[in-house]
Write a protein that holds these residues in place. Structure first.
Motif, PDB file in Angstrom:
ATOM      1  N   ARG A 136       0.796  -1.231   0.000  1.00 13.46           N
ATOM      2  CA  ARG A 136       0.000   0.000   0.000  1.00 13.46           C
ATOM      3  C   ARG A 136       0.830   1.283   0.000  1.00 13.46           C
ATOM      4  O   ARG A 136       0.788   2.079   0.945  1.00 13.46           O
ATOM      5  CB  ARG A 136      -0.979  -0.021   1.156  1.00 13.46           C
ATOM      6  CG  ARG A 136      -1.957  -1.172   1.031  1.00 13.46           C
ATOM      7  CD  ARG A 136      -3.091  -1.107   2.022  1.00 13.46           C
ATOM      8  NE  ARG A 136      -3.948  -2.252   1.813  1.00 13.46           N
ATOM      9  CZ  ARG A 136      -4.093  -3.248   2.677  1.00 13.46           C
ATOM     10  NH1 ARG A 136      -3.479  -3.219   3.833  1.00 13.46           N
ATOM     11  NH2 ARG A 136      -4.880  -4.258   2.383  1.00 13.46           N
TER      12      ARG A 136
ATOM     13  N   SER B  92      -0.189   5.228   1.172  1.00 14.84           N
ATOM     14  CA  SER B  92      -1.356   4.936   2.004  1.00 14.84           C
ATOM     15  C   SER B  92      -1.733   6.106   2.897  1.00 14.84           C
ATOM     16  O   SER B  92      -0.882   6.748   3.500  1.00 14.84           O
ATOM     17  CB  SER B  92      -1.065   3.710   2.876  1.00 14.84           C
ATOM     18  OG  SER B  92      -2.143   3.460   3.740  1.00 14.84           O
TER      19      SER B  92
ATOM     20  N   THR C 136     -11.121   3.286   6.105  1.00 15.11           N
ATOM     21  CA  THR C 136     -11.815   3.533   4.847  1.00 15.11           C
ATOM     22  C   THR C 136     -10.796   3.661   3.728  1.00 15.11           C
ATOM     23  O   THR C 136      -9.790   4.361   3.876  1.00 15.11           O
ATOM     24  CB  THR C 136     -12.632   4.842   4.929  1.00 15.11           C
ATOM     25  OG1 THR C 136     -13.512   4.770   6.048  1.00 15.11           O
ATOM     26  CG2 THR C 136     -13.430   5.073   3.665  1.00 15.11           C
ATOM     27  N   TRP C 137     -11.046   2.981   2.604  1.00 18.18           N
ATOM     28  CA  TRP C 137     -10.146   3.081   1.453  1.00 18.18           C
ATOM     29  C   TRP C 137     -10.294   4.468   0.843  1.00 18.18           C
ATOM     30  O   TRP C 137     -11.386   4.873   0.463  1.00 18.18           O
ATOM     31  CB  TRP C 137     -10.499   2.002   0.435  1.00 18.18           C
ATOM     32  CG  TRP C 137      -9.514   1.928  -0.682  1.00 18.18           C
ATOM     33  CD1 TRP C 137      -9.643   2.507  -1.908  1.00 18.18           C
ATOM     34  CD2 TRP C 137      -8.256   1.272  -0.676  1.00 18.18           C
ATOM     35  NE1 TRP C 137      -8.536   2.250  -2.668  1.00 18.18           N
ATOM     36  CE2 TRP C 137      -7.665   1.482  -1.935  1.00 18.18           C
ATOM     37  CE3 TRP C 137      -7.555   0.527   0.268  1.00 18.18           C
ATOM     38  CZ2 TRP C 137      -6.421   0.970  -2.276  1.00 18.18           C
ATOM     39  CZ3 TRP C 137      -6.325   0.011  -0.071  1.00 18.18           C
ATOM     40  CH2 TRP C 137      -5.765   0.239  -1.326  1.00 18.18           C
TER      41      TRP C 137
ATOM     42  N   ARG D 251      -9.561   6.167  -4.252  1.00 18.07           N
ATOM     43  CA  ARG D 251      -9.808   4.979  -5.079  1.00 18.07           C
ATOM     44  C   ARG D 251      -9.299   5.141  -6.514  1.00 18.07           C
ATOM     45  O   ARG D 251      -8.629   4.255  -7.045  1.00 18.07           O
ATOM     46  CB  ARG D 251     -11.301   4.665  -5.060  1.00 18.07           C
ATOM     47  CG  ARG D 251     -11.660   3.330  -5.635  1.00 18.07           C
ATOM     48  CD  ARG D 251     -13.136   3.004  -5.421  1.00 18.07           C
ATOM     49  NE  ARG D 251     -13.509   3.001  -4.016  1.00 18.07           N
ATOM     50  CZ  ARG D 251     -13.404   1.942  -3.208  1.00 18.07           C
ATOM     51  NH1 ARG D 251     -12.940   0.819  -3.664  1.00 18.07           N
ATOM     52  NH2 ARG D 251     -13.761   2.033  -1.945  1.00 18.07           N
TER      53      ARG D 251
ATOM     54  N   TYR E  33      -5.409   4.947  -6.832  1.00 15.46           N
ATOM     55  CA  TYR E  33      -4.875   3.588  -6.711  1.00 15.46           C
ATOM     56  C   TYR E  33      -5.249   2.727  -7.908  1.00 15.46           C
ATOM     57  O   TYR E  33      -4.458   1.906  -8.361  1.00 15.46           O
ATOM     58  CB  TYR E  33      -5.354   2.931  -5.411  1.00 15.46           C
ATOM     59  CG  TYR E  33      -4.604   3.438  -4.219  1.00 15.46           C
ATOM     60  CD1 TYR E  33      -3.320   2.996  -3.946  1.00 15.46           C
ATOM     61  CD2 TYR E  33      -5.158   4.380  -3.373  1.00 15.46           C
ATOM     62  CE1 TYR E  33      -2.614   3.473  -2.858  1.00 15.46           C
ATOM     63  CE2 TYR E  33      -4.466   4.869  -2.285  1.00 15.46           C
ATOM     64  CZ  TYR E  33      -3.197   4.417  -2.034  1.00 15.46           C
ATOM     65  OH  TYR E  33      -2.496   4.897  -0.965  1.00 15.46           O
TER      66      TYR E  33
ATOM     67  N   GLY F 120      -9.454  -1.249  -3.633  1.00 16.50           N
ATOM     68  CA  GLY F 120      -9.896  -1.403  -2.256  1.00 16.50           C
ATOM     69  C   GLY F 120      -8.960  -2.316  -1.485  1.00 16.50           C
ATOM     70  O   GLY F 120      -7.961  -2.815  -2.011  1.00 16.50           O
ATOM     71  N   PHE F 121      -9.297  -2.542  -0.228  1.00 18.00           N
ATOM     72  CA  PHE F 121      -8.447  -3.354   0.650  1.00 18.00           C
ATOM     73  C   PHE F 121      -8.274  -4.779   0.132  1.00 18.00           C
ATOM     74  O   PHE F 121      -7.183  -5.332   0.164  1.00 18.00           O
ATOM     75  CB  PHE F 121      -9.013  -3.375   2.074  1.00 18.00           C
ATOM     76  CG  PHE F 121      -8.855  -2.068   2.801  1.00 18.00           C
ATOM     77  CD1 PHE F 121      -7.599  -1.541   3.066  1.00 18.00           C
ATOM     78  CD2 PHE F 121      -9.963  -1.355   3.218  1.00 18.00           C
ATOM     79  CE1 PHE F 121      -7.446  -0.335   3.735  1.00 18.00           C
ATOM     80  CE2 PHE F 121      -9.831  -0.157   3.892  1.00 18.00           C
ATOM     81  CZ  PHE F 121      -8.568   0.364   4.150  1.00 18.00           C
TER      82      PHE F 121
ATOM     83  N   SER G 269      -6.019  -4.895  -2.873  1.00 16.60           N
ATOM     84  CA  SER G 269      -4.694  -4.525  -2.408  1.00 16.60           C
ATOM     85  C   SER G 269      -4.018  -5.701  -1.706  1.00 16.60           C
ATOM     86  O   SER G 269      -2.850  -6.009  -1.958  1.00 16.60           O
ATOM     87  CB  SER G 269      -4.807  -3.328  -1.465  1.00 16.60           C
ATOM     88  OG  SER G 269      -3.581  -3.051  -0.854  1.00 16.60           O
TER      89      SER G 269
END
Length: 182
Positions: free
Chosen positions: A143, A146, A151-152, A155, A158, A166-167, A170
């Motif tokens: 990440r 980061s 919360t991502w 968006r 990335y 999202g997580f 990732s």
């Protein structure tokens, strides 16, 4: 000269990515002195490398926030002669990753995030890994840029830069990088 650092003697464990024991080592595993440097926020210069050398550091892990897209600081970091692995932090994409940051920057089209990535080359571990066979050590990144929290955030940044949204995506990318053959 200002930097945050921690030193640790590291003896890498002889385990696979699944944490099951592999073979018994035939000799003593390598050890090294590692400095972890982060949050320098525009306060890094060539004197910091001399300090690291004076401390006898074998490997430097640089964990980002060199400044608000501080290309000149990243250029100095990229020129470190010591073995290093770098992951860029949220301040290293301070303007580029967010709509409010792009608005603050105005019409300046310079992609400072890409400049930093280009300067660092393979030493930026982002969603990758870097092997240091001389120490029997692999450093895995995760990440980059980061913003933390539950919360991502950012968006589209990335998705565009790393193909993750999202997580879950990732995490999958991090796991894939760990499983890549050397």
């Amino acid at each position: 000269m200002t930097f945050d650092h921690s030193q640790a003697q590291v003896s890498p464990a002889q385990f696979s990515p699944t944490s099951e024991p592999t073979s018994t080592p035939t000799s003593e595993p390598a050890s090294c002195t590692i400095a972890v440097v982060g949050d320098v926020h525009d306060l890094w210069d060539s004197g910091d490398e001399r300090a690291l050398q004076h401390l006898g550091v074998d490997l430097v892990l640089l964990v980002g926030d060199f400044g608000n897209e501080a290309v000149d600081v990243v250029r100095t970091v990229a020129q470190l002669s010591l073995p290093k692995a770098v992951i860029l932090g949220n301040h290293d994409a301070w303007f580029t990753a967010t709509a409010w940051g792009r608005k603050l920057r105005g019409l300046d089209p310079t992609d400072r995030v890409q400049q930093q990535l280009d300067l660092l080359g393979d030493t930026h571990i982002g969603f990758g890994k870097l092997d240091f066979p001389q120490f029997g050590l692999t450093v895995v990144g995760s990440r980059p840029f980061s913003w933390g929290g539950s919360t991502w955030k950012n968006r589209s940044f990335y998705q565009q830069r790393f193909g993750v949204d999202g997580f879950e995506a990732s995490t999958a990318k991090i796991v894939r990088s760990m499983k890549q053959p050397d």
